[in-house]
Design a protein around this motif. Structure first.
Motif, PDB file in Angstrom:
ATOM      1  N   GLU A 171      19.884  21.156 -22.029  1.00 60.22           N
ATOM      2  CA  GLU A 171      20.491  22.091 -22.982  1.00 60.22           C
ATOM      3  C   GLU A 171      19.605  22.262 -24.214  1.00 60.22           C
ATOM      4  OE1 GLU A 171      24.133  20.048 -23.416  1.00 60.22           O
ATOM      5  OE2 GLU A 171      24.993  20.823 -21.558  1.00 60.22           O
ATOM      6  N   GLY A 172      19.003  21.153 -24.678  1.00 57.16           N
ATOM      7  CA  GLY A 172      18.066  21.250 -25.795  1.00 57.16           C
ATOM      8  C   GLY A 172      16.836  22.051 -25.435  1.00 57.16           C
ATOM      9  N   SER A 173      16.398  21.938 -24.190  1.00 55.43           N
ATOM     10  CA  SER A 173      15.250  22.722 -23.732  1.00 55.43           C
ATOM     11  C   SER A 173      15.555  24.213 -23.771  1.00 55.43           C
ATOM     12  CB  SER A 173      14.869  22.308 -22.306  1.00 55.43           C
ATOM     13  OG  SER A 173      14.375  20.995 -22.271  1.00 55.43           O
ATOM     14  N   VAL A 174      16.759  24.579 -23.382  1.00 59.73           N
ATOM     15  CA  VAL A 174      17.149  25.988 -23.438  1.00 59.73           C
ATOM     16  C   VAL A 174      17.128  26.480 -24.887  1.00 59.73           C
ATOM     17  CG1 VAL A 174      19.019  27.631 -23.004  1.00 59.73           C
ATOM     18  CG2 VAL A 174      18.517  25.833 -21.329  1.00 59.73           C
ATOM     19  N   ALA A 175      17.623  25.644 -25.803  1.00 59.11           N
ATOM     20  CA  ALA A 175      17.637  26.032 -27.218  1.00 59.11           C
ATOM     21  C   ALA A 175      16.229  26.242 -27.751  1.00 59.11           C
ATOM     22  CB  ALA A 175      18.369  24.974 -28.045  1.00 59.11           C
ATOM     23  N   TYR A 176      15.333  25.316 -27.458  1.00 55.04           N
ATOM     24  CA  TYR A 176      13.971  25.449 -27.986  1.00 55.04           C
ATOM     25  C   TYR A 176      13.192  26.535 -27.261  1.00 55.04           C
ATOM     26  CZ  TYR A 176      14.000  21.738 -31.408  1.00 55.04           C
ATOM     27  OH  TYR A 176      14.257  21.009 -32.523  1.00 55.04           O
TER      28      TYR A 176
END
Length: 279
Positions: free
Chosen positions: A188-193
């Motif tokens: 999910e953090g990868s999608v945000a960044y």
């Protein structure tokens, strides 16, 4: 060729070297293979590895260092290399008048782990099934840091050029997982960044970087985030990474969906350079 099959591909990247600043000893004979992460043909359960088999392949890196030193970020070179490869594969598929998923599959028979995550993401996302009016899908797969990733993005583009990412379906094979919840959080953090690169950039003015921290480099907000669906089609035969390998398919999946929606490929970021706005 006349049947829409790739007979050869030449990959040539150019840019500054991280190792030139941080680890010069890693550069051998003037070559820095670190910049080619994700383009390595070697077949192994770990390490950056190209997911396709081409009849003829030439891969090159031309080092061009500037006075502004560069260093690692989350995902390092798999991020831009994933965009280069996966957006190009979509363009070639469209030129060949073939479905982007099937086109990739035809080149992946010797890459079962890459193919496994690609199929898992496509199946979970319902690839080929009808979507709401005005919503389009894009797909991407890549490998880095010992893990195999694939994503399907569902995107709409308004007549004003407003881009809305509705859902991102993500498949990761990192071999084994100790904490599934933490793995999902990393994705999910990868999608945000990844999505942050769609509306933000690092710019240089008079030889200095302008965006020095998060007060002037805007990252995604909760209200802007799409629904993220995570599946883990694990093969349980190796141990791969989670924090860095998962970001590299986010942007190409979204850009390929924008291409499907508008009929025009996106070749520059942030999206404002293409007259588009992330909403």
């Amino acid at each position: 060729d006349s049947n829409g099959n790739i007979t050869g591909i030449h990959i040539k990247t150019s840019g500054p070297s991280i190792n030139a600043t941080l680890n010069p000893m890693a550069i051998k004979n003037g070559k820095d293979n670190r910049q080619l992460q994700g383009f390595d043909e070697a077949v192994a359960p770990v390490g950056a590895q190209l997911g396709y088999t081409f009849p003829n392949l030439l891969t090159e890196y031309v080092m061009r260092n500037s006075h502004v030193p560069v260093g690692p970020w989350r995902g390092v070179n798999t991020n831009q290399n994933g965009i280069f490869m996966e957006c190009f594969m979509d363009e070639v598929a469209r030129l060949a008048n073939r479905d982007p998923l099937e086109f990739r599959r035809s080149l992946m028979s010797e890459r079962p782990k890459h193919l496994g995550v690609l199929n898992a993401a496509a199946e979970k996302a319902g690839w080929g099934k009808p979507l709401p009016k005005g919503v389009f899908r894009g797909i991407a797969q890549f490998m880095g840091y010992g893990s195999y990733s694939a994503a399907v993005a569902e995107v709409s583009v308004s007549p004003k050029g407003e881009v809305k990412v509705h859902r991102c379906v993500f498949a990761l094979d990192c071999g084994n997982v100790v904490n599934p919840d933490q793995t999902a959080a990393q994705i999910e953090g990868s999608v945000a960044y990844g999505m942050t690169t769609l509306h933000s950039e690092i710019s240089v003015d008079n030889g200095r970087v302008v965006e020095t921290n998060f007060h002037n480099f805007r990252v995604m907000k909760i209200a802007e985030m799409p629904k993220v669906v995570v599946i883990l089609p694990l093969t349980h035969d190796f141990w791969g990474g989670v924090g860095e390998p998962t970001i590299c398919v986010v942007v190409p999946a979204i850009l390929n969906a924008i291409h499907a929606a508008t009929g025009k490929p996106v070749r520059s970021l942030p999206l404002s350079k293409q007259g588009l706005t992330l909403v």
